[in-house]
Design an enzyme around this catalytic site. Sequence first.
Site, mmCIF file in Angstrom:
data_model
loop_
_atom_site.group_PDB
_atom_site.id
_atom_site.type_symbol
_atom_site.label_atom_id
_atom_site.label_comp_id
_atom_site.label_asym_id
_atom_site.label_seq_id
_atom_site.Cartn_x
_atom_site.Cartn_y
_atom_site.Cartn_z
ATOM 1 N N PHE A 131 37.429 -7.692 23.103
ATOM 2 C CA PHE A 131 38.508 -8.558 23.577
ATOM 3 C C PHE A 131 39.448 -8.820 22.389
ATOM 4 C CE2 PHE A 131 40.497 -12.507 24.851
ATOM 5 C CZ PHE A 131 40.609 -12.405 26.233
ATOM 6 N N ASP A 203 29.208 -12.301 21.313
ATOM 7 C CA ASP A 203 30.134 -12.995 22.201
ATOM 8 C C ASP A 203 29.570 -12.875 23.625
ATOM 9 O OD1 ASP A 203 32.211 -13.561 24.022
ATOM 10 O OD2 ASP A 203 33.704 -13.184 22.454
ATOM 11 N N TYR A 228 34.594 -21.538 30.859
ATOM 12 C CA TYR A 228 35.369 -21.501 32.109
ATOM 13 C C TYR A 228 35.166 -20.240 32.937
ATOM 14 C CZ TYR A 228 38.453 -19.022 28.859
ATOM 15 O OH TYR A 228 38.933 -18.167 27.908
ATOM 16 N N LYS A 229 34.315 -19.321 32.473
ATOM 17 C CA LYS A 229 34.085 -18.096 33.256
ATOM 18 C C LYS A 229 32.883 -18.336 34.179
ATOM 19 C CE LYS A 229 36.601 -15.301 29.981
ATOM 20 N NZ LYS A 229 36.599 -14.503 28.766
ATOM 21 N N ARG A 375 39.484 -4.905 38.186
ATOM 22 C CA ARG A 375 38.270 -5.548 37.675
ATOM 23 C C ARG A 375 37.803 -6.598 38.682
ATOM 24 N NH1 ARG A 375 37.789 -9.175 32.251
ATOM 25 N NH2 ARG A 375 39.114 -10.518 33.525
#
Length: 416
Positions: A131, A203, A228-229, A375
């Site tokens: 990322f 991560d 928040y995922k 995705r």
Amino acid sequence: MDRTALDPMTARARDLDARAELRATRARFRLPAGVIYLDGNSLGALPDSVPAAIAEVTTQEWGERLIRSWNEAGWWEAPLRVGDQVGRLVGAAPGQVVVTDSTSVNLFKLMVGAARLRPGRTLVLTDPDSFPTDLYLAHSVARLLDLELRRVSPTDAVAAIAEAADSLALAAFSHVDYRTGERWDLAGITAAAHRVGALVCWDLCHSAGAMEVGLDEAEVDLAVGCGYKYLNGGPGAPAFAYVAERHQAVFDQPLPGWTGHARPFAMTAGYVPAPGIARLRSGTPPLLSLLALEAALGAFDGVSPAGLRRQSLSLTTLFIEAVDALEQSLEVVTPREPDRRGSQVSLRHPDAFAIVQALIARGVIGDFREPDLIRLGFAPLYVTHADAVQAARQLGEVLDSGEFRRPEFSHRGAVT
Ligand SMILES: *Cc1c(COP(=O)(O)O)cnc(C)c1O
């Protein structure tokens, strides 16, 4: 597409949903009618418990009790208390996880702290396909501390680590690739780093809340992840950071703020880090977001990481099968071997962006990732097998009808 190809799968999906171990957890979420939500890997859905919890925090704790709530309502301890709740989901015993700041900021703190634990070592390894924020921060830390940053795919990490030998300070990788959904060998790469005396920083943005991570079991040194995922803490929820207990007493993080001080209210000029994970704290936490995350984590009550993983794999396996049945020119980029798969399925198509927009217009919400990926995330607490088959059906119709070619579906907003 043969319009009947998915019919037998629809019945099977219903049966799988009726028997699923996690069949009761979807009711813990507020999902809009007519929406199939496959973007919980970017922003988790709203747990039913959150609005009332936030109303209580604002009207009672803040509105009525005002500053007294720092003591009375447990605001001060919240980063560690919520940290332990996250710890349960990532296989960390209490006292090793703190909820604080963003993933980006925590990466900086942990990577600098790792380098300070390995003075004299000059090399940091990371994945060129990480990322972007992970790459930017690794690059900045390397510049700041005069280290060499070497980019190597996790596929080749074990060999690269052995080759780097005692020059290696830190190997920093993502557990699951955010783009392809490939899940890397956390235990194997961690063991390889330890064989040369280096540290690892994982991560967990795309694994926490969707599968077992087993931080303690794999003897991971450091880890970060999003709130928040899959943890459903809401937009901008604070992130988490893990420092294994064995490193804490000497862990020297580069953003020492007063809330991580051993005696914060002594207000002394010299910094003395708090014992334990509290030293990872910097400034005052965003309490509304932090307490929203705490309420949201209640959606995991009674759910084990292994149960999340079983449901997640069952969903993605069925979805891949349904995509295959469409017989369309879609490449399944995510590994088909369950062991190598995270909790999303990424599909390659030259018109990926427009296809995602057309799906969203039909109520199937996923997202697009550059350059050509559709995705779709399968959050195990609230996505059903029926959703998976229905999403594939809608995808088949979008492709068959060519509706994705409509001009409105190629307009790009600020957030893709
Ligand atoms: C989502 C995500 C981030 C986000 O970082 P923020 O600081 O919360 O913006 C970072 N790294 C990875 C791998 C991610 O998936």
